[in-house]
Design a protein around this motif. Sequence first.
Motif, PDB file in Angstrom:
ATOM      1  N   ASP A  54     -22.808  24.845  40.025  1.00  0.00           N
ATOM      2  CA  ASP A  54     -21.720  24.720  39.056  1.00  0.00           C
ATOM      3  C   ASP A  54     -22.235  24.981  37.647  1.00  0.00           C
ATOM      4  O   ASP A  54     -21.574  25.656  36.859  1.00  0.00           O
ATOM      5  CB  ASP A  54     -21.088  23.328  39.148  1.00  0.00           C
ATOM      6  CG  ASP A  54     -19.879  23.184  38.255  1.00  0.00           C
ATOM      7  OD1 ASP A  54     -19.034  24.096  38.240  1.00  0.00           O
ATOM      8  OD2 ASP A  54     -19.777  22.157  37.556  1.00  0.00           O
ATOM      9  N   VAL A  97     -22.608  28.672  37.291  1.00  0.00           N
ATOM     10  CA  VAL A  97     -21.296  29.311  37.176  1.00  0.00           C
ATOM     11  C   VAL A  97     -20.750  29.111  35.763  1.00  0.00           C
ATOM     12  O   VAL A  97     -20.205  30.043  35.155  1.00  0.00           O
ATOM     13  CB  VAL A  97     -20.311  28.759  38.233  1.00  0.00           C
ATOM     14  CG1 VAL A  97     -18.880  29.159  37.935  1.00  0.00           C
ATOM     15  CG2 VAL A  97     -20.724  29.213  39.624  1.00  0.00           C
ATOM     16  N   CYS A 157     -22.322  31.497  33.310  1.00  0.00           N
ATOM     17  CA  CYS A 157     -21.673  32.815  33.372  1.00  0.00           C
ATOM     18  C   CYS A 157     -20.303  32.771  32.709  1.00  0.00           C
ATOM     19  O   CYS A 157     -19.935  33.682  31.960  1.00  0.00           O
ATOM     20  CB  CYS A 157     -21.543  33.276  34.815  1.00  0.00           C
ATOM     21  SG  CYS A 157     -23.117  33.593  35.614  1.00  0.00           S
ATOM     22  N   TRP A 158     -19.559  31.702  32.975  1.00  0.00           N
ATOM     23  CA  TRP A 158     -18.233  31.561  32.386  1.00  0.00           C
ATOM     24  C   TRP A 158     -18.331  31.484  30.866  1.00  0.00           C
ATOM     25  O   TRP A 158     -17.529  32.074  30.143  1.00  0.00           O
ATOM     26  CB  TRP A 158     -17.518  30.339  32.950  1.00  0.00           C
ATOM     27  CG  TRP A 158     -16.137  30.162  32.431  1.00  0.00           C
ATOM     28  CD1 TRP A 158     -15.676  29.148  31.644  1.00  0.00           C
ATOM     29  CD2 TRP A 158     -15.024  31.022  32.645  1.00  0.00           C
ATOM     30  NE1 TRP A 158     -14.354  29.330  31.346  1.00  0.00           N
ATOM     31  CE2 TRP A 158     -13.922  30.479  31.958  1.00  0.00           C
ATOM     32  CE3 TRP A 158     -14.861  32.213  33.340  1.00  0.00           C
ATOM     33  CZ2 TRP A 158     -12.671  31.082  31.947  1.00  0.00           C
ATOM     34  CZ3 TRP A 158     -13.603  32.811  33.333  1.00  0.00           C
ATOM     35  CH2 TRP A 158     -12.535  32.241  32.641  1.00  0.00           C
TER      36      TRP A 158
END
Length: 146
Positions: A99, A102, A105-106
């Motif tokens: 998470d 992620v 990247c977000w």
Amino acid sequence: MIASLLILLVSLVLLLYWFRYTCLLLLEDKPAPQHAETMVRANRLTYPNVQSALAAGAGESSLDALYRSLDNDYRVVLYLLRHSGLEIPALERRLLVADYRVMQCWYALARRCSAGRARQALLEMSRVLGYLSGKMGERAAQNAAA
């Protein structure tokens, strides 16, 4: 052929939904604050300062500095997870580390488009660090009591 692709797509969407929902549920279960604070002081972690800055409405210009601060904390927490012997359940740890990645990247994508979404990504990254350090603090307290 189309049915197989549709099943594959729906399965992928459901897997992503399960991943996000599970991570958010894990982050809602907050470890005792005194354990997290012990880890913060002992390892000079800065994620609480990042959370405060985000709550105070940090400007767009400071988001990258906050990101670098969280990234340094992430390296410290991962090092501690690997070398301290303070184990967190493997599935929990892997999900939250994934998470965090992620959200990295977000953040990179959202930073270009929306400062609000970038702030949300940074906030979730800091919550992951808070959870992991709190769980390690709990394990350290349990080991010291034993």
